[in-house]
Design an enzyme around this catalytic site. Structure first.
Site: not given
Ligand code: IMP
Length: 209
Positions: A21, A23, A82-83, A165-168, A188
């Site tokens: 990754t 990321n 992959d998430s 991060f992301g949609y958190d 988390k």
């Protein structure tokens, strides 16, 4: 095989896992969850790794593509994550398109804004969603194992918190009325899709010796 560069990235005598990754958030989370006994390095630390196109339509297909693709050119175990988030009222979108939901080169902020916009006016009981993470482990271009983790929750109506991060900042895990963006990283990690998939990987890794 680019084994030299890979091995030279290993400062101590601890097992090294290459995460397929770029990321850094994923790398940081996985390093924290695996602890000091393992060194997690990623594609940002190795020159000239191929870009693996995520052409799959499932998390499993994409995680296998990434793990197998990188393990073809690197020695040792390669792990790929992959998430993404599935929102039931959006027909389980963004799903595998989570990272690029609002177009190529988009930001996390644009993606969360698009999901909130599409979900405007949808009542609480129809705001069910889940994070999913599929981890694939490969060596020499072949997948050795695949692990799947999920955390169920509710989509918030606005961005809350700046952690993670992301949609958190728009995802409230079941049992909490705070988002992952507001909750501590310890909370988390105690329940996340990634930690659940990683717990299975750890067992597999331990059995492998
Ligand atoms: P991938 O790199 O194709 O697996 O895309 C993963 C995307 O899913 C990320 O860029 C985020 O938008 C989202 N995602 C995955 N895991 C998480 C998480 O733990 N928190 C928030 N968003 C996540």
């Amino acid at each position: 095989m680019q084994s030299e560069k890979f091995l030279s990235a290993k400062p101590h005598d601890v097992p090294t896992i290459l995460l397929a990754t770029r990321n850094r958030h994923k790398t940081r989370e996985i390093q924290t969850m695996l602890g000091d006994g393992v060194l997690v390095i990623d594609a940002t630390q190795i020159d000239h790794l191929p870009e693996i196109e995520e052409t799959g339509v499932t998390f499993e297909e994409n995680s296998k593509l990434k793990a197998e693709g990188i393990s073809r050119v690197m020695e040792g175990i390669v792990l790929a994550d992959d998430s993404g988030i599935e929102v039931d009222a959006l027909g389980r979108e963004p799903g595998v398109y989570s990272a690029r939901y609002s177009g190529p080169g988009c930001t996390d902020e644009q993606n969360t804004a698009l999901v909130l916009e599409k979900m405007a006016g949808v009542p609480q009981e129809q705001r069910t969603a889940r994070f999913r993470c599929v981890l694939a482990v490969a060596e020499g271009g072949k997948t050795l194992a695949v692990f799947d983790g999920t955390v169920e929750g509710i989509l918030a109506t606005e961005v809350k918190g700046d952690g993670g991060f992301g949609y958190d900042p728009i995802f409230m895990p079941l049992g909490y009325d705070h988002t992952f963006g507001e909750l501590s990283s310890e909370i988390k990690h105690s329940m996340s899709h990634r930690s659940r998939a990683l717990a299975q990987f750890k067992q597999w890794w331990a059995l492998r010796g």
